[in-house]
Enzyme design. Sequence first.
Site, PDB file in Angstrom:
ATOM      1  N   TYR A   8       0.836  -1.201   0.000  1.00  0.00           N
ATOM      2  CA  TYR A   8       0.000   0.000   0.000  1.00  0.00           C
ATOM      3  C   TYR A   8       0.873   1.254   0.000  1.00  0.00           C
ATOM      4  O   TYR A   8       0.663   2.181  -0.792  1.00  0.00           O
ATOM      5  CB  TYR A   8      -0.921  -0.022   1.221  1.00  0.00           C
ATOM      6  CG  TYR A   8      -1.893   1.138   1.285  1.00  0.00           C
ATOM      7  CD1 TYR A   8      -3.201   0.992   0.828  1.00  0.00           C
ATOM      8  CD2 TYR A   8      -1.515   2.361   1.820  1.00  0.00           C
ATOM      9  CE1 TYR A   8      -4.102   2.045   0.886  1.00  0.00           C
ATOM     10  CE2 TYR A   8      -2.398   3.423   1.881  1.00  0.00           C
ATOM     11  CZ  TYR A   8      -3.696   3.260   1.418  1.00  0.00           C
ATOM     12  OH  TYR A   8      -4.570   4.303   1.479  1.00  0.00           O
ATOM     13  N   ASP A   9       1.858   1.285   0.912  1.00  0.00           N
ATOM     14  CA  ASP A   9       2.723   2.466   1.027  1.00  0.00           C
ATOM     15  C   ASP A   9       3.509   2.708  -0.258  1.00  0.00           C
ATOM     16  O   ASP A   9       3.680   3.859  -0.692  1.00  0.00           O
ATOM     17  CB  ASP A   9       3.683   2.299   2.210  1.00  0.00           C
ATOM     18  CG  ASP A   9       2.962   2.336   3.547  1.00  0.00           C
ATOM     19  OD1 ASP A   9       1.821   2.832   3.587  1.00  0.00           O
ATOM     20  OD2 ASP A   9       3.538   1.857   4.535  1.00  0.00           O
ATOM     21  N   SER A  36     -30.050  16.207  18.788  1.00  0.00           N
ATOM     22  CA  SER A  36     -29.510  15.346  19.845  1.00  0.00           C
ATOM     23  C   SER A  36     -30.570  14.319  20.217  1.00  0.00           C
ATOM     24  O   SER A  36     -31.712  14.387  19.751  1.00  0.00           O
ATOM     25  CB  SER A  36     -29.116  16.182  21.060  1.00  0.00           C
ATOM     26  OG  SER A  36     -30.235  16.912  21.529  1.00  0.00           O
ATOM     27  N   LEU A  37     -30.207  13.365  21.058  1.00  0.00           N
ATOM     28  CA  LEU A  37     -31.121  12.291  21.435  1.00  0.00           C
ATOM     29  C   LEU A  37     -31.575  12.440  22.877  1.00  0.00           C
ATOM     30  O   LEU A  37     -30.804  12.874  23.744  1.00  0.00           O
ATOM     31  CB  LEU A  37     -30.442  10.923  21.273  1.00  0.00           C
ATOM     32  CG  LEU A  37     -30.100  10.477  19.857  1.00  0.00           C
ATOM     33  CD1 LEU A  37     -29.270   9.198  19.911  1.00  0.00           C
ATOM     34  CD2 LEU A  37     -31.358  10.251  19.045  1.00  0.00           C
ATOM     35  N   GLU A  41     -27.774   0.424  17.650  1.00  0.00           N
ATOM     36  CA  GLU A  41     -26.394   0.778  17.321  1.00  0.00           C
ATOM     37  C   GLU A  41     -25.636   1.112  18.598  1.00  0.00           C
ATOM     38  O   GLU A  41     -26.190   1.738  19.504  1.00  0.00           O
ATOM     39  CB  GLU A  41     -26.367   1.994  16.391  1.00  0.00           C
ATOM     40  CG  GLU A  41     -27.201   1.829  15.128  1.00  0.00           C
ATOM     41  CD  GLU A  41     -27.509   3.157  14.436  1.00  0.00           C
ATOM     42  OE1 GLU A  41     -26.945   4.186  14.857  1.00  0.00           O
ATOM     43  OE2 GLU A  41     -28.317   3.154  13.493  1.00  0.00           O
ATOM     44  N   LYS A  51     -23.517   3.199  20.938  1.00  0.00           N
ATOM     45  CA  LYS A  51     -23.343   4.659  21.035  1.00  0.00           C
ATOM     46  C   LYS A  51     -21.863   4.950  21.317  1.00  0.00           C
ATOM     47  O   LYS A  51     -21.427   4.994  22.469  1.00  0.00           O
ATOM     48  CB  LYS A  51     -24.234   5.221  22.139  1.00  0.00           C
ATOM     49  CG  LYS A  51     -24.322   6.740  22.136  1.00  0.00           C
ATOM     50  CD  LYS A  51     -25.364   7.216  23.142  1.00  0.00           C
ATOM     51  CE  LYS A  51     -25.502   8.728  23.114  1.00  0.00           C
ATOM     52  NZ  LYS A  51     -24.245   9.412  23.510  1.00  0.00           N
ATOM     53  N   GLU A  53     -19.794   9.298  13.634  1.00  0.00           N
ATOM     54  CA  GLU A  53     -19.085   9.571  14.881  1.00  0.00           C
ATOM     55  C   GLU A  53     -17.591   9.400  14.637  1.00  0.00           C
ATOM     56  O   GLU A  53     -17.135   8.339  14.195  1.00  0.00           O
ATOM     57  CB  GLU A  53     -19.556   8.608  15.974  1.00  0.00           C
ATOM     58  CG  GLU A  53     -19.282   9.072  17.375  1.00  0.00           C
ATOM     59  CD  GLU A  53     -20.265  10.134  17.858  1.00  0.00           C
ATOM     60  OE1 GLU A  53     -20.070  10.653  18.965  1.00  0.00           O
ATOM     61  OE2 GLU A  53     -21.229  10.449  17.129  1.00  0.00           O
ATOM     62  N   LYS A  62     -33.364   3.041  17.216  1.00  0.00           N
ATOM     63  CA  LYS A  62     -34.064   3.821  16.195  1.00  0.00           C
ATOM     64  C   LYS A  62     -35.200   3.001  15.595  1.00  0.00           C
ATOM     65  O   LYS A  62     -35.008   1.811  15.282  1.00  0.00           O
ATOM     66  CB  LYS A  62     -33.100   4.220  15.072  1.00  0.00           C
ATOM     67  CG  LYS A  62     -31.939   5.086  15.513  1.00  0.00           C
ATOM     68  CD  LYS A  62     -30.983   5.335  14.359  1.00  0.00           C
ATOM     69  CE  LYS A  62     -29.803   6.194  14.791  1.00  0.00           C
ATOM     70  NZ  LYS A  62     -28.824   6.362  13.693  1.00  0.00           N
ATOM     71  N   CYS A  88       4.091   3.453  62.425  1.00  0.00           N
ATOM     72  CA  CYS A  88       5.062   3.245  63.506  1.00  0.00           C
ATOM     73  C   CYS A  88       5.890   4.481  63.827  1.00  0.00           C
ATOM     74  O   CYS A  88       6.705   4.466  64.755  1.00  0.00           O
ATOM     75  CB  CYS A  88       5.986   2.085  63.161  1.00  0.00           C
ATOM     76  SG  CYS A  88       7.141   2.454  61.805  1.00  0.00           S
TER      77      CYS A  88
END
Length: 671
Positions: A39-40, A85-86, A117, A119, A177, A293, A414
């Site tokens: 790959y590189d 938001s949830l 899913e 979180k 995310e 969901k 002590c």
Amino acid sequence: MDLNTQNIFKEIEQSRERLRNADYRYYVLSDPEMSDKEYDDMLKKLQELENRYPQFITADSPTQRVAGGISGGFTTVRHPVKMLSLDNTYSIDELRDWEDKIKRLLKRNVNIDYMTELKVDGISCALTYEKGALTVAATRGDGEIGENITANIKTIKSVPLRLREDDYPDILEVRGEIYMDKKELQELNKERLKKGEPLFANPRNAASGSLKLLEPAIVARRNLKCFVHSFGVSKGYEFANHREFMEKTKLWGLRVNPCNRYCKDLSQVIMYCQQWQDKRDALEYEIDGVVIKVNEYTLRNSLGVTLKSPRWAVAYKFPAHQATTTIKRIEFSVGRTGIITPVAILTPITCAGVTISRSTLHNFDEIERLDVRVGDTVLIERAGEVIPKIVKVITSKRTGTEKKVKIPARCPVCKAEVAKTKEEDVCWYCINPDCPAQLTRSLLHFASRRAMDIEGMGESVVTALVGKGVVKSLVDIYKLTDRDLLALPLFAQKKAHNLLAAIDASKQCSLSRFLYGLGIKHVGEKAAMVLAEHFKCVERFFELTIQDLQEIHEIGPVIADSLVNFFSSGPAKKLITEFQRLGIQPKEKRAVIKKNAITGKTFVFTGEMEGLSRAQAQEAVEALGGKWISSISKNVDFVVVGKAAGSKYQKARALELPIIDEAGFRQLLKI
């Protein structure tokens, strides 16, 4: 365009496609087909071709993940559809109440299926693709307006710069995310510690801090990752339900969490939530709950949204791994080797389902590194560990009344002087070998189940024996009489008889248990077993040199040095002679074991088992001729995984070692 230039263009396009496919297989399918070096090398060659033929450079080329240079700041982006938001739930009952509520809103008794899913504890982002190419990446911001972080997002290899297939929408905006693996956070914090930079408290803070950097080249080194979980806009493609969206998204090359599950009803949702609440620590990344969901988009449209959150989705939050509390005072405990350990006494707080009221600070260097003071507000963490730790001090909450912690000039028990044994040592020690605290801890260790296994000699008994001056050294255990014990509180004839019988039975101990029980510095249970197998009787240890010990593969210079120092000392020779005089002649005896499926096999244990303690499981392996070790390597035959398994589980997966759960372990051992 001449023929040579056409061929160059074709080669560039083919290289890009191969590299994109390699990214897809590695980051989305977790099924790499190209080595890292291949790959590189291909990426380097593509870079060289593009440098020679800059007219062929495109924004979605794999070479453009790090464009170079420093940004002058982030511009703003208005989201085409608000990023909501949830709402949260914190119990199964609250989850059931949520479903009851949405059924009432729908005004019909309809069966509801769900997508569940994990979180992931990261940073929300929106990715916009136009005609298959990534054009804009933005933070959530206030839900309506976010920051344009396209240059930084392009450095994340799990975010494709161009979608796969050819049926994608003309415009597709997906939400996801951005997160950092726990292992990456550890490595990053090691680097920051060396540079004297403040440490990140958790992977989420690290991901957030990374995305705010103005230099994409630095972001690229942070190895951030991304999971896509929903969409805001899809022009040119209609989805019937969320399950279809997730499946199609993966085909387009976007990375979807493989742990996500379709659930036909709420009972399956509940099972999923409970399963991952138990298994969360086995993951390479942090999660703080499950997102549920409604699957069908027609039902979602009927339910609608509020100003802040969708009615068709909810988060089931796990008990927090982190919490904030205050330090009431610092106490100092004295261990069996004399080490003085500072312990923070906290205002009790619930964390990961457990009430935490104290946390070890390990040593005074750690206090200095964290700058911990009495009265400070601190962030504590209990992730995958029984013992909580202080992650950081929240200095913004200081009032000026906090007090710095001083190293005690004398032992808190002590009152003898304290000192470091070596200049480079981070620990301070009580230098009095007769310190009652050291003796108490040494006796408890000596009598413990994995050492001499003296049943009935718990903390209250040992504390009483030391406090009354009846026992002044380990060997005094074997001089105890009925009269000594009956003079102690809560001791009756039967209890005294049982303890004396247990003490007498311990005289037949193995050499490995005896060595471990002596509490020699750096000699743990496994090292004691290795040493006992090699030398068979305790007398041999008085003759050994560091060179003799280092010829044993498992024994390093630190253990060798500690052993030679211990057995060459006058007090140790006197102690062993006295043990022998009282009838303790430890020798390593190995029973003849009939060859079976366990003989010669090596086990590693991680996590907690329900029906067996770790010690019992290890003993069962030993009894059948197997052995157990503490670290993962390619030479391990079985990795036994229990609840809340840690990093060993991830290493085992990476090495493709055989992994079994408690049921599989019992079946293998026929127990």
